[in-house]
Enzyme design. Sequence first.
Site, PDB file in Angstrom:
ATOM      1  N   HIS A   1      50.405  44.216  30.291  1.00 27.54           N
ATOM      2  CA  HIS A   1      49.467  45.321  30.137  1.00 27.54           C
ATOM      3  C   HIS A   1      49.204  45.639  28.671  1.00 27.54           C
ATOM      4  O   HIS A   1      48.094  46.049  28.312  1.00 27.54           O
ATOM      5  CB  HIS A   1      49.966  46.547  30.885  1.00 27.54           C
ATOM      6  CG  HIS A   1      49.833  46.427  32.361  1.00 27.54           C
ATOM      7  ND1 HIS A   1      50.395  47.327  33.250  1.00 27.54           N
ATOM      8  CD2 HIS A   1      49.206  45.499  33.138  1.00 27.54           C
ATOM      9  CE1 HIS A   1      50.106  46.964  34.484  1.00 27.54           C
ATOM     10  NE2 HIS A   1      49.397  45.855  34.435  1.00 27.54           N
TER      11      HIS A   1
ATOM     12  N   HIS B   1      42.731  36.445  37.262  1.00 31.88           N
ATOM     13  CA  HIS B   1      43.235  36.384  35.887  1.00 31.88           C
ATOM     14  C   HIS B   1      42.986  35.015  35.260  1.00 31.88           C
ATOM     15  O   HIS B   1      42.506  34.917  34.122  1.00 31.88           O
ATOM     16  CB  HIS B   1      44.728  36.698  35.848  1.00 31.88           C
ATOM     17  CG  HIS B   1      45.053  38.138  36.032  1.00 31.88           C
ATOM     18  ND1 HIS B   1      44.854  39.081  35.056  1.00 31.88           N
ATOM     19  CD2 HIS B   1      45.579  38.806  37.091  1.00 31.88           C
ATOM     20  CE1 HIS B   1      45.230  40.266  35.486  1.00 31.88           C
ATOM     21  NE2 HIS B   1      45.676  40.134  36.723  1.00 31.88           N
TER      22      HIS B   1
END
Length: 408
Positions: free
Chosen positions: A249, A381
């Site tokens: 993150h 992703h």
Amino acid sequence: MTAWTTSRSHQRWLHTESLRLLAFGRGAVPTSGGAGWLDDDGVVDPTRGVFTWITGRTAHVYALGHLLGVPGAGPVATRAIAALSTALHDDDFGGWYASLAADGTPDTTKSAYAHAFVVLAASTATVAQIDGARALLDDALAVLDERFWDPAAGLSADEWDRTWTTLDPYRGVNANMHTVEALLAAGDATGDVRWYERAAMIADHVVGWAAANEWRIPEHFDAAWAPQLELNADRPDDPFKPYGATIGHGLEWARLLLQVDAALPGRAPATLVPAALALYDGAVRDGWAVDGAPGFVYTTDWAGAAVVHTRMHWVVAEAIGAAAALHQATGDPRYADDYARWWDYAGEFLVDHERGSWHHELDTSNTPSAEVWPGKPDLYHAFQATLLPLLPLAPGLAVAVRDGLTIR
């Protein structure tokens, strides 16, 4: 040696890899009932049911594939958008179920995380002119605005019950992160700058929290937005709410901050670009090869010591996107060097050259494992990692692909 960031042969490789990923997941949405969880061979695992977040991600990826001119991608996106408009939508109370079990029973939780992916999917599909996408986007933005947005906090709440009666006291940065991504895409799709401005407001809060914690982002909060730094210390590898600081993150936010800044030139908070550099540097310092083996650990404690050493594929994908974005924003060659390093790792350990897609999880010896993420659930992703290096920071992926706005 020519830097990979400007190498035409590397650009061709990225395109080939994006096509390989699209081929792997082409069976993810066999009907308009939603996208399934893919196993190691790209076959839907029917025992896992259908998740709204996976369906949203799949719609987003295959709408991008359609914009790239890949035959067969459009029908996959169309079926996924149809599922978000019908099977996964709560017609009685509005909003979207979290998932449908294998027998069709809905998980009626209304989560900001899932709703953010509905907005992202509908935004990308609107740009791609997929049937039903614009109506879905208008509905999803209204729900996000009316049910999740907390104007007093300048942030998104996290989770409601089905009837929008009870709001869970938990607040989370993960849902807000994907809300930022979705709002940027919505701004591109609608031309409404207020969605960019809202994304900037969220980003500014996260920068403040990260700066106060040595650039390790607190993920969990109570209803008053007080950090809960020890949440889930007893189950630190939770896939959505892990304990401590999440390395991936920090990398993902580094890219998003640059994209928010680019979406609002001259109007975004001045802190975003320096914060992006600090977040990236902190994540690489704390996360890369800290246990003697290559790869990013999953999480650390608040002093930066590794807690969960498992390597997740999405973390490397986000490192690739962040390094590419930082190189584009700054021109600093060290980001180009990092970019090549992250791709070398992905090519050696994560890309499954035999069965397709990427291994979603590796153990500390970089051997495929399945403790947290069994199978290869979705492409989001990895697929974005093949596009981000080729495109500008703004507009976002869908408009940039549609308009041919490559940076090379």
